[in-house]
Scaffold this active site. Structure first.
Site, short mmCIF file in Angstrom:
data_model
loop_
_atom_site.label_atom_id
_atom_site.label_comp_id
_atom_site.label_asym_id
_atom_site.label_seq_id
_atom_site.Cartn_x
_atom_site.Cartn_y
_atom_site.Cartn_z
N LYS A 22 7.79 4.03 -17.63
CA LYS A 22 9.01 3.97 -18.47
C LYS A 22 9.43 5.38 -18.88
CE LYS A 22 8.42 3.00 -23.00
NZ LYS A 22 9.00 4.03 -23.89
N CYS A 118 11.54 5.55 -37.34
CA CYS A 118 10.61 5.01 -36.36
C CYS A 118 9.44 4.41 -37.11
CB CYS A 118 10.18 6.17 -35.47
SG CYS A 118 8.71 5.89 -34.55
N ARG A 123 10.59 11.11 -37.01
CA ARG A 123 10.54 11.73 -35.68
C ARG A 123 11.82 12.54 -35.54
NH1 ARG A 123 9.01 7.46 -31.16
NH2 ARG A 123 8.73 9.31 -29.89
C1 UD1 Z 1 7.69 11.34 -26.13
C2 UD1 Z 1 7.31 9.96 -25.63
C3 UD1 Z 1 6.37 9.28 -26.61
C4 UD1 Z 1 5.16 10.19 -26.90
C5 UD1 Z 1 5.61 11.59 -27.30
C6 UD1 Z 1 4.45 12.58 -27.43
C7 UD1 Z 1 9.23 9.21 -24.36
C8 UD1 Z 1 10.41 8.32 -24.28
N1 UD1 Z 1 8.53 9.17 -25.49
O1 UD1 Z 1 8.37 11.18 -27.37
O2 UD1 Z 1 5.94 8.05 -26.03
O3 UD1 Z 1 4.41 9.62 -27.94
O4 UD1 Z 1 6.51 12.13 -26.30
O5 UD1 Z 1 3.79 12.70 -26.21
O6 UD1 Z 1 8.91 9.91 -23.42
N2 UD1 Z 1 9.30 17.25 -32.98
C9 UD1 Z 1 9.94 18.01 -33.92
N3 UD1 Z 1 11.30 18.21 -33.76
C10 UD1 Z 1 12.00 17.70 -32.71
C11 UD1 Z 1 11.32 16.94 -31.74
C12 UD1 Z 1 9.95 16.72 -31.91
O7 UD1 Z 1 9.37 18.48 -34.89
O8 UD1 Z 1 13.20 17.92 -32.62
C13 UD1 Z 1 7.83 17.01 -33.11
C14 UD1 Z 1 7.50 15.54 -33.33
O9 UD1 Z 1 7.60 15.15 -34.67
C15 UD1 Z 1 6.07 15.49 -32.82
C16 UD1 Z 1 6.07 16.51 -31.68
O10 UD1 Z 1 7.22 17.32 -31.90
O11 UD1 Z 1 5.17 15.91 -33.81
C17 UD1 Z 1 6.12 15.93 -30.30
O12 UD1 Z 1 7.17 14.99 -30.20
P1 UD1 Z 1 8.00 14.80 -28.84
O13 UD1 Z 1 7.20 15.39 -27.73
O14 UD1 Z 1 9.38 15.29 -29.05
O15 UD1 Z 1 8.05 13.23 -28.69
P2 UD1 Z 1 9.18 12.38 -27.99
O16 UD1 Z 1 9.81 13.16 -26.89
O17 UD1 Z 1 10.08 11.80 -29.03
#
Ligand code: UD1
Length: 423
Positions: A22, A118, A123
């Site tokens: 996915k 979430c 997030r």
């Molecule tokens: C993706 C996955 C999810 C997985 C996550 C971490 C998809 C659709 N989802 O989520 O299943 O659990 O990667 O491997 O692929 N963060 C910030 N600011 C931002 C964006 C992220 O601070 O703008 C932080 C988040 O709070 C978190 C970390 O970065 O602590 C990693 O998150 P991220 O890799 O962005 O997760 P997703 O892409 O949302």
């Protein structure tokens, strides 16, 4: 609303085919919008999140055909006229936010709803927005929507992700490949989903240097062509079934259609539980130990331990004698499964971002509630080794991310029935 009724305990014996991923498919679908001709993606799973994203893409005027029986998705972006992703769809699935990068990159304009909260805490998307601003885009927030404008080719510049983010890397890559003169992204995510996206964009004609590393240099090209893409196998489903196969001492399972190269350090960590595994390029054979070793893990970016397998691991550790510790460094609040697994008899105690598990506790069937995708599958894993009947309520969370879960597990010996949940 549906629920599962699980009768346990049951060992698992036989073969489970792994579905397409996915999380890898969604960015590929967003990338298809960037092409000047149709893109076909194979090995796409029949999952609620895929249907949701199909609908998000369709809002723009893109023609999407999903041949579900064969897992083939054809996306023709020829008639895009509406550069928006509405709240009603984005709130159902955060990854819809990839439309921001894709639409801004291709058309220089986008209006995309902010994703909202979430089940496991905040997030944020601040890095997505700061990165686009650093690239040269004008980004405004209005009434819950992000309005992005970049009418001309942007200068690009350099941006560092802190922390590393899968979603932000994907959004920034999607925006830059057609619209940034030169954009350097530091501390970029290296998760297999990101690497696959970058490789396929290069096939479409993109100029991306450093694919597979944490430093990406992207130079805009004037157009991209549609391509044929095979989606990767789901590495989180693979890990989930590896864990399921270790939890009952008589289990012995073969997983087929696996991309073993995408599993990072997980197989080595998994072996520390005492479980025997043998691996080829596309299959894994798992033989449960008579007694699991208690094994601490701490989540990390790829190739470290995936946060998406943290809840399942903690649930497995309820069956290992001794104390184990599961730490989530990515999402500090991702422990909503704890009160539910505890209802089945687990001894778990959460302090800050750590779950301390005291094993081995016999589990006993009860009614439990799904709270999010990975928490819910942990309840299924627990239910399969619990004595008696476990009812897992609100399994719509599972339908977002596990294709044919009960059919796959029932075929290898689990007793799981889906039925209507009367509230
Ligand atoms: C993706 C996955 C999810 C997985 C996550 C971490 C998809 C659709 N989802 O989520 O299943 O659990 O990667 O491997 O692929 N963060 C910030 N600011 C931002 C964006 C992220 O601070 O703008 C932080 C988040 O709070 C978190 C970390 O970065 O602590 C990693 O998150 P991220 O890799 O962005 O997760 P997703 O892409 O949302």
């Amino acid at each position: 609303m549906d629920k599962f009724i699980i009768e346990g305990p049951t060992p698992l014996k036989g073969t489970i085919p792994i579905s397409g991923s996915k999380n890898a498919a969604l960015p590929l679908m967003a990338a298809a919008i960037l092409g000047n001709s149709p893109t076909t993606i194979t090995n796409v799973p029949k999952l609620r999140d895929i249907y949701t994203f199909n609908n998000v893409i369709r809002v723009t005027g893109t023609h999407v055909i999903f041949n579900e029986d064969d897992g083939i998705l054809t996306i023709d972006p020829a008639n895009i006229a509406h550069l928006e992703a509405p709240y009603e769809l984005v709130r159902k699935m955060r990854a819809s936010f990839y439309m921001l990068g894709a639409l801004l990159g291709k058309f220089g304009r986008a209006k995309v709803s902010l994703p909202g909260g979430c089940a496991w805490g905040p997030r944020p998307v601040d890095l997505h927005l700061e990165g686009l601003r650093a690239m040269g885009a004008d980004i405004k927030l209005e009434e819950g929507y992000v309005i992005g404008n970049a009418p001309d080719i942007m200068d690009g510049g350099t941006f560092t992700l802190e922390p590393s983010s899968v979603g932000a890397t994907i959004n920034l890559v999607l925006a830059a490949v057609l619209r940034a003169k030169e954009f350097i992204l530091k501390n970029a995510a290296k998760e297999p989903d990101v690497v696959l996206l970058c490789k396929r964009l290069v096939e479409m004609g993109a100029d991306i240097e450093g694919v597979g590393t944490d430093r990406l240099t992207i130079r805009a090209v004037d157009h991209l062509d549609g391509v044929e893409i095979r989606n990767a196998a789901d590495r989180i489903e693979t890990g989930t079934f590896m864990i399921a196969s270790a939890m009952h001492p008589q289990s012995e399972v073969t997983l087929t259609g696996v991309d073993t190269d995408d599993l990072g350090h997980f197989p080595d960590t998994f072996k520390r539980t005492g479980t025997e595994i043998t691996m080829d390029a596309d299959r894994i054979h798992i033989k449960a130990p008579s007694e699991l070793n208690s094994t601490n893990i701490s989540t990390d970016v790829y190739p470290g331990f995936p946060t998406d397998l943290q809840a399942q691991w903690a649930t497995m550790m309820t069956q290992a004698p001794g104390r184990s510790k599961v730490t989530d460094t990515i999402y500090h609040d991702r422990f909503s499964y704890v009160p539910e697994v505890t209802r089945l008899g687990a001894d778990m105690d959460v302090k800050e971002n750590k779950d301390y598990i005291e094993g081995k506790t016999p589990l006993k069937g009860a009614s439990v509630m799904s709270t999010d995708l990975r928490a819910s599958v942990s309840l299924v894993l627990a239910g399969m080794v619990a004595e008696g009947e476990t009812d897992v309520l609100r399994i719509y969370h599972l339908d977002r991310g596990y294709e044919d879960l009960e059919q796959k597990l029932t075929k290898v010996g689990a007793q799981i029935r889906r039925t209507d949940q009367k509230e």
